[in-house]
Design a protein around this motif. Structure first.
Motif: not given
Length: 297
Positions: A90-105
């Motif tokens: 929805e329009p507006g500021e995006q709130l929250g967090y995310y982490c990304i990691f590879t299969a190698d990690f």
């Protein structure tokens, strides 16, 4: 497919250029964590080259191949590199967090991980709605991950991996979201994804490597739909069966390899996923009325 790609990190290279989601440069090259404020309100329908865990604190819609899930409360989302989706906020500021990691990690710490279980049921999606206290707890975990990710602690990779495990176990305590609506154009979308998935395995570039997706069930697993659903969708849209599409594309690639390489028939058969050259010869002859050797000559 590039030959240095593992099964777990199977990549689809021709989608939109990697954006901030793919920026691993702040850390070890295999893990990162972000605030969602800088995220766009629309994420295109594509695969990623990484695992992703997201705390969504704004509203929107997750679009998968055949269904849409409305996000109208804080949500914990697990994204597998193999399952494409799009996000429409929805329009507006995006709130929250995310982490990304590879299969190698992941492989560096365990080889396998409990996260795989979150994708074992093609009838559901790894989407978990959170109550306020759960949201606060998950948010604190992400904030701690950000602190550790910027630290100089020599074993921070192991610590960050432990935080991922905590998020996985927190999710396992919850019931996955089951409220969804079916896509009106689900058959067309699934068919387009299947054809794209099929085509992206080619050209085969090196002997000794074999394609990963060989049967209708393989494609269904990667699209996270039931194989019967996949077969019905493809037949409805194209008039051809899933197996016929696969066989036609394999023979097309076989003809190209016979024409433009000096690989022997056994090498070509293996690269195209045939365990026995005799079966490859049989399929090739059925499709073309010629043997591989006579086609080459």
């Amino acid at each position: 497919m590039k030959n240095n790609e593992s099964v777990a990190a199977f990549r689809f290279r021709s989608y939109l250029p990697v954006n901030k989601d793919g920026d691993f440069t702040r850390h070890s090259g295999k893990f990162n964590v972000y605030n969602r404020r800088e995220c766009q309100t629309f994420t295109p329908y594509r695969r990623r080259d990484f695992f992703k865990i997201t705390l969504i604190e704004s509203k929107g819609w997750l679009h998968y191949a055949e269904k849409v899930i409305e996000i109208n409360q804080p949500t914990l989302l697990f994204s597998n590199p193999m399952i494409p989706y799009s996000w429409q906020a929805e329009p507006g500021e995006q709130l929250g967090y995310y982490c990304i990691f590879t299969a190698d990690f992941l492989a560096a710490h365990s080889g396998h991980m409990a996260i795989a279980g979150l994708f074992s049921d093609p009838e559901q999606r790894p989407v978990f709605f959170l109550e306020p206290q759960q949201q606060k707890h998950i948010s604190n975990i992400f904030q701690q991950m950000q602190v550790e990710n910027q630290s100089d602690y020599i074993q921070k990779d192991a610590l960050l991996y432990n935080y991922i495990q905590i998020l996985v176990h927190e999710a396992k305590k919850l019931q996955p979201a089951r409220k969804f609506t079916l896509q009106k154009n689900a058959s067309a979308r699934i068919t387009a994804l299947f054809l794209d998935l099929l085509d992206r395995q080619f050209p085969v570039e090196k002997t000794g490597e074999t394609i990963l997706l060989k049967r209708a069930a393989d494609f269904a697993a990667h699209l996270s739909v039931h194989v019967n659903h996949l077969n019905r969708a493809i037949k409805e849209v194209t008039g051809k069966t899933t197996s016929a599409w696969i066989a036609d594309r394999l023979i097309q690639e076989a003809q190209s390899l016979l024409t433009h390489t000096d690989w022997n028939v056994n090498e070509i058969a293996y690269s195209l996923g045939f365990e026995y050259p005799s079966y490859f010869n049989q399929v090739f002859r059925k499709q073309t009325q010629r043997t591989p050797a006579s086609f080459r000559n």
